[in-house]
Scaffold this motif. Structure first.
Motif: not given
Length: 345
Positions: A112-116, A153-156, A163-166, A264-271
């Protein structure tokens, strides 16, 4: 929420109402004023009822064990340990299954991170291409900064929600399956105790919810600078307009790509941290219920044996104490049930 905040800051009452925030505020105020106490009382009552059932089962088991002759108690202890062996084997399999689920979800996160990353490039790079096509070379950086920063900002923001809901859903499915396997093991331990000591079995299941370890944060564009001179604009002066625009567009895309990778790394690392933390807590919490179920029966047998072997004269006194405790709990359960039944809806 963002729309409501902007409207409030700009004293835009119509926009604030259209944001829906006043409805949320009214609901929360009504809940705090009218419903919070009832909700708290109901939650406390459910927890108290569960504790009373567990305590009554504990005391009843201890009483049944203490009432048995010593040799029969030893036989039951041997039989209990014998029946635990396949249960412990299934526990090991359950742990492996949970690790497998965690690995599967982790691999899905990487995909998912790569797709993002690719999706962000596909969404943001065309903005730069459009600016390069229509703007003068010297204005490209400024126009791109103004256009791309809010787009990032809007995209992320949208990507974060999706992605969080998923992964909330993925983790809940995995933990629900793990919880069901642990519940089955706990039920088997309690059923073993029930067969040995003629006890009722009342399993209690507690949910383990998914939470991100931290809120991801976004990096909106402030074009990176360096203390060293940038010689590329000097080279650009010797190029034609089209070539200059293309070079600047390529540099801007490289900077945007760096921001995409960071976000993307921020989100990936958080999840990822959230997954690790949740699965670890789930494993400990759920397995502790199995450990408690085993320890309950072992402890009852061990304590009964100790009293039989060293303090046989105190057995009647201990039986009377346990009977009084069981009766007190039954009265407390009846009082609690009556209070819950009479509480206003």
């Amino acid at each position: 929420a963002r729309t409501g905040l902007v409207a409030r800051e700009n004293a835009d009452q119509i926009g604030f109402v259209q944001s829906g925030i006043p409805v949320v505020e009214d609901y929360l105020l009504r809940f705090l004023a009218l419903e919070k106490t009832r909700a708290l009382e109901a939650a406390i009552a459910m927890k108290a009822a569960a504790l009373l059932v567990d305590t009554e089962s504990d005391l009843t088991l201890r009483r049944r064990a203490l009432a048995l002759p010593l040799q029969e108690l030893r036989d039951k202890q041997f039989r209990f340990e014998e029946l635990l062996q396949p249960i412990e084997g299934r526990r090991a399999i359950t742990r492996d299954l949970l690790k497998g689920e965690r690995s599967r979800i982790g691999a899905e996160l990487e995909a998912r991170a790569e797709g993002l990353r690719n999706g962000a490039r596909g969404s943001l790079f065309p903005i730069v291409d459009e600016i390069v096509d229509r703007a003068e070379p010297d204005a490209i950086d400024r126009l791109a900064t103004d256009a791309v920063s809010p787009a990032i900002v809007g995209f992320f923001d949208t990507a974060c929600r999706e992605i969080t809901a998923f992964f909330v859903g993925q983790s809940e499915v995995a933990l629900r399956a793990h919880r069901a396997r642990i519940d089955e093991l706990v039920a088997d331990v309690r059923q073993t105790a029930a067969d040995l000591f003629e006890l009722p079995v009342t399993p209690i299941v507690e949910d383990e919810k998914f939470h991100l370890a931290q809120d991801p944060y976004w990096v909106s564009e402030r074009w990176a600078t360096t203390i060293l001179p940038d010689l590329r604009p000097i080279v650009d002066r010797f190029l034609g307009k089209t070539a200059r625009s293309a070079r600047r567009g390529a540099r801007i895309k490289a900077r945007i790509d760096g921001l995409i990778i960071r976000n993307v790394e921020n989100l990936r690392w958080s999840i990822l941290r959230g997954l690790d933390d949740t699965f670890r807590r789930a494993a400990v919490t759920l397995e502790s219920r199995l450990d408690d179920a085993v320890a309950l029966t072992r402890g009852a047998i061990t304590n009964a044996q100790r009293l039989r072997e060293t303090q046989s004269g105190k057995i009647e006194e201990e039986l009377a104490r346990l009977d009084a405790g069981i009766m007190a709990i039954e009265e407390a359960r009846a009082t609690l049930a009556s209070a819950v039944k009479s509480a206003p809806a």
